[in-house]
Structures are given as C-alpha cells and as structure tokens.
Design a protein around this motif. Structure first.
Motif, short mmCIF file in Angstrom:
data_model
loop_
_atom_site.label_atom_id
_atom_site.label_comp_id
_atom_site.label_asym_id
_atom_site.label_seq_id
_atom_site.Cartn_x
_atom_site.Cartn_y
_atom_site.Cartn_z
N GLU A 75 38.85 58.84 30.09
CA GLU A 75 37.69 58.67 30.96
C GLU A 75 36.40 58.96 30.20
OE1 GLU A 75 35.81 60.36 35.17
OE2 GLU A 75 37.83 60.93 34.55
N ARG A 76 36.39 60.03 29.43
CA ARG A 76 35.19 60.35 28.64
C ARG A 76 34.94 59.28 27.58
NH1 ARG A 76 35.83 64.54 25.58
NH2 ARG A 76 38.03 65.03 25.96
N ALA A 77 36.01 58.74 26.99
CA ALA A 77 35.86 57.72 25.96
C ALA A 77 35.29 56.43 26.54
CB ALA A 77 37.20 57.47 25.30
N ARG A 78 35.71 56.07 27.74
CA ARG A 78 35.17 54.84 28.36
C ARG A 78 33.68 55.00 28.64
NH1 ARG A 78 40.23 55.26 31.16
NH2 ARG A 78 41.69 53.68 30.35
N GLU A 79 33.29 56.18 29.07
CA GLU A 79 31.86 56.42 29.29
C GLU A 79 31.08 56.29 27.98
OE1 GLU A 79 31.41 60.21 31.09
OE2 GLU A 79 32.35 59.63 32.99
N PHE A 80 31.64 56.83 26.90
CA PHE A 80 30.99 56.77 25.61
C PHE A 80 30.89 55.31 25.12
CE2 PHE A 80 31.34 57.02 20.87
CZ PHE A 80 30.09 57.58 20.63
N ALA A 81 31.93 54.51 25.39
CA ALA A 81 31.93 53.11 24.97
C ALA A 81 30.83 52.32 25.66
CB ALA A 81 33.28 52.48 25.25
N LEU A 82 30.43 52.75 26.86
CA LEU A 82 29.41 52.03 27.62
C LEU A 82 28.02 52.59 27.43
CD1 LEU A 82 31.40 51.61 30.97
CD2 LEU A 82 30.95 49.84 29.24
N THR A 83 27.93 53.69 26.70
CA THR A 83 26.63 54.36 26.55
C THR A 83 25.72 53.56 25.63
OG1 THR A 83 27.63 56.53 26.85
CG2 THR A 83 25.48 56.46 25.78
N THR A 84 24.49 53.37 26.04
CA THR A 84 23.48 52.74 25.19
C THR A 84 22.84 53.79 24.31
OG1 THR A 84 23.02 51.08 26.88
CG2 THR A 84 21.38 51.38 25.14
N ALA A 126 38.60 42.15 23.14
CA ALA A 126 37.95 43.45 22.97
C ALA A 126 36.59 43.27 22.29
CB ALA A 126 38.84 44.35 22.11
N ARG A 127 35.75 44.28 22.46
CA ARG A 127 34.45 44.33 21.80
C ARG A 127 34.46 45.46 20.78
NH1 ARG A 127 31.41 45.80 27.10
NH2 ARG A 127 33.18 47.23 26.97
N LEU A 128 33.60 45.37 19.79
CA LEU A 128 33.53 46.45 18.81
C LEU A 128 33.17 47.77 19.47
CD1 LEU A 128 31.90 45.28 15.44
CD2 LEU A 128 34.30 45.73 15.96
N SER A 129 32.38 47.73 20.54
CA SER A 129 32.00 48.96 21.23
C SER A 129 33.18 49.62 21.94
CB SER A 129 30.88 48.69 22.24
OG SER A 129 31.28 47.72 23.19
N ASP A 130 34.30 48.90 22.08
CA ASP A 130 35.50 49.49 22.68
C ASP A 130 36.25 50.39 21.70
OD1 ASP A 130 35.13 48.15 25.11
OD2 ASP A 130 36.27 46.40 24.44
N TYR A 131 35.85 50.39 20.44
CA TYR A 131 36.53 51.19 19.41
C TYR A 131 35.70 52.43 19.13
CZ TYR A 131 39.31 46.98 18.67
OH TYR A 131 40.15 45.90 18.85
N VAL A 132 36.24 53.58 19.51
CA VAL A 132 35.47 54.82 19.46
C VAL A 132 36.16 55.84 18.55
CG1 VAL A 132 34.56 54.44 21.78
CG2 VAL A 132 36.62 55.83 21.49
N GLY A 133 35.36 56.71 17.96
CA GLY A 133 35.91 57.79 17.16
C GLY A 133 36.63 58.79 18.04
N PRO A 134 37.66 59.45 17.52
CA PRO A 134 38.45 60.37 18.35
C PRO A 134 37.63 61.49 18.98
CG PRO A 134 39.00 60.61 16.02
CD PRO A 134 38.18 59.38 16.14
N ARG A 174 31.13 55.15 16.90
CA ARG A 174 31.60 53.94 17.58
C ARG A 174 31.47 52.78 16.60
NH1 ARG A 174 28.50 53.13 23.04
NH2 ARG A 174 27.42 51.47 21.91
N PHE A 175 32.42 51.87 16.63
CA PHE A 175 32.48 50.84 15.59
C PHE A 175 31.24 49.95 15.60
CE2 PHE A 175 35.98 48.20 13.27
CZ PHE A 175 35.15 48.10 12.17
N ASP A 176 30.77 49.55 16.79
CA ASP A 176 29.61 48.66 16.81
C ASP A 176 28.38 49.33 16.22
OD1 ASP A 176 29.64 50.38 19.10
OD2 ASP A 176 28.10 49.13 20.03
#
Length: 315
Positions: free
Chosen positions: A305-314, A145-153, A158-160
């Motif tokens: 689905e929304r969380a995965r988009e947020f994890a990939l957002t720059t 896993a990456r730190l960016s995979d850890y998101v707030g509810p 986001r952790f990163d």
C-alpha cells in the motif's frame, strides 16, 4: 552463452560480480533508453580477450580485492563503480581516461561524471553507471507497466525518476561549459551503462516498454505470502547483504547443510521481517554445492500500500 552461465565459470565472488557487471543484460531497451547504451566491448575479439582475462584474474584476484574490497565502499553503487573502474584500468578493452571527477561552478559542485574512456578505435565515451534493483508495484490490471511502477525497496527511489535524472543531468555534464575547464579533450559521446534486476509480484505483468526483453527478474512477496508459500520448502534460505546483490552466489556443502539444519529458525526469523529484505534460495547441485535457485524480496504486509502511494507521488 547467457550471462548466468558466463558468471558461473568463475569461483571468486568478486570476479563473479565483475563478470556480472560486464555481461548481464541491460535493464533498458536500446530503442527506448533515451540515450545510447554502453557496451564494454567494441568487437568479438575484445569480448573473448575479456573472458580470458577474467579467467586469469579468477586464479589470482588479489589486486581486484585490494581495489574493490575497500571497507569504505559500503554502498552498492560505489562497489560497482570500483569494479568497472578496475576493468577499464586493467582490462583488455577500452582504457580509462578519468573517473568520478566533480564538476564545479564557483566552488559549488554541480555534478560528478562517472567515467571517461577511450576505445581501441579511438572513440571517446562518457559513461554513467547505474545498478538498480526495483520492485514492480502495479497489480497487473494495466495493459502495460510504467517505469513509475518500479520502486526501490525502501521507497526512496523510483525508476522513472532515476531515468530522467540520468538523461537530463548526469549525461549532460560533459556538454556543460564548466566541463571545458577540466582539460579533457573531446568531444565525448554520453552513454548509459545500466544494469540490475527487477522484481515482480506475479507472472502476468507486461513490463514497461522501456525495458529490455532479457532484463534479469526476481520475485517479491509479503511476509504473509512468503510464509504460506515456503513453509515446506527444502531450500536453504539466505539473507543477501547489499554488496551481494550483483552476481549469483554459491555455498559450500557444509554451509548449505548448516542452513538446512537451522531452516525452521531461519524461516521464523524471516517471518518477522519489518523492512524489505532480499533473500535467495539455494539448492544442492550434482557436485554437492549449493547454487542459487531464485532471488527475491520479502516485504512487510503494509509495504504494498505504501509503495503504490509512492508510485503515484509527483516529485
């Protein structure tokens, strides 16, 4: 003795939260944290003295309640800061020099450091506190896993991003030229004080390398998944208010029995969850008390689905 058993020694809920803040494992691994990690105690004797101090406080927690149960402290971060400030002010270890002091340039606030403290051995430390609760959104297919995979509810954190902010901004405040004008004689060693819990969708995830091996864990499920898994559960389910996210809780037997009596209604209410909701499952122990068995988040079916988009957002 692990952190959970230490916390269980105390009956008062606010004392339990303070004990959790002092003894819970760090979220980050020391070798990958990017900065030194803070430790509340310099020596084993300070740790033992703190356990004794907490036991006394547990018998008469009025002064702690006065400080930490301020109706204005509605945010979890402020509540955690009030607990740590109380320990540094009244506890038997390091002593507080200053807390929550804003740093300004030409009357514009550029930051606020959390704590300056001095240890018994004379070390002068700058602590930045973060208490975070992130859900891992990766599907487990990646090797690690990456730190960016850890998101707030609520997908606002986001952790990163938090980690980078702590390293590049918060911990750097005491080295800025503006800090010298405040008159706190240094130098100050910046350290991360980061606690919390991370929530996983499955058991197969290899955590990000930055994370400590002993970090606290929970689970998350969508509304549909949770309903299918817990339809026949004999646990008592409780929605955890935000200020109850730190230490585990206990319920009196009468409260647990009341929850069980209304279990069907509670499950139906939770099945209509429209935003991520932390819940805890309680079961009866040998004393008749209801103790926390597990903790997790129930999220809407469209949240992953929304969380995965947020994890990939720059950002």
């Amino acid at each position: 003795m692990d952190a959970e058993r230490l916390v269980d020694a105390y009956g008062d809920v606010t004392v339990r939260d303070l004990a959790w803040l002092l003894f819970a494992p760090d979220l980050l691994r020391a070798s990958h944290a990017g900065a030194p990690l803070a430790h509340p105690f310099e020596t084993p004797s300070e740790r033992d003295a703190t356990l004794d101090w907490l036991a006394v406080l547990d018998r008469d927690p009025a002064t702690l309640h006065e400080r930490a149960r301020n109706p204005k402290l509605t945010r979890l971060g402020f509540y955690a800061e009030s607990l740590l400030e109380y320990f540094l002010t009244h506890g038997p270890a390091a002593s507080l020099v200053a807390a929550n002091v804003p740093l300004r340039r030409q009357r514009v606030t550029i930051g606020e450091f959390d704590f300056l403290l001095q240890t018994a051995r004379g070390a002068r430390l700058h602590w930045e506190l973060a208490v975070k609760f992130y859900l891992h959104i990766g599907d487990g297919s990646a090797a690690t896993a990456r730190l960016s995979d850890y998101v707030g509810p609520n997908l606002q954190d986001r952790f990163d991003l938090k980690h980078e902010r702590l390293l590049t901004h918060q911990l750097a405040l005491t080295s800025r030229a503006e800090f010298a004008s405040l008159g706190f004689e240094g130098p100050w060693e910046p350290q991360l004080y980061i606690k919390g819990r991370l929530f996983y969708h499955g058991e197969s995830v290899t955590p990000a390398p930055e994370l400590g091996d002993a970090h606290l864990r929970g689970w998350w499920r969508t509304v549909s998944e949770w309903g299918a898994m817990h339809a026949e559960s004999d646990d008592a389910w409780v929605v955890q208010p935000r200020l109850a996210w730190l230490a585990s809780r206990r319920l009196a037997a009468s409260d647990g029995d009341a929850l069980l009596a209304h279990a069907a209604t509670i499950r139906e209410r939770l099945s209509g969850t429209v935003s991520p909701t932390m819940v805890a499952a309680y079961g009866r122990n040998e004393k008749g008390e209801f103790v926390e068995r597990s903790r997790g988040f129930i999220v809407p079916d469209d949240w992953p689905e929304r969380a995965r988009e947020f994890a990939l957002t720059t950002i």
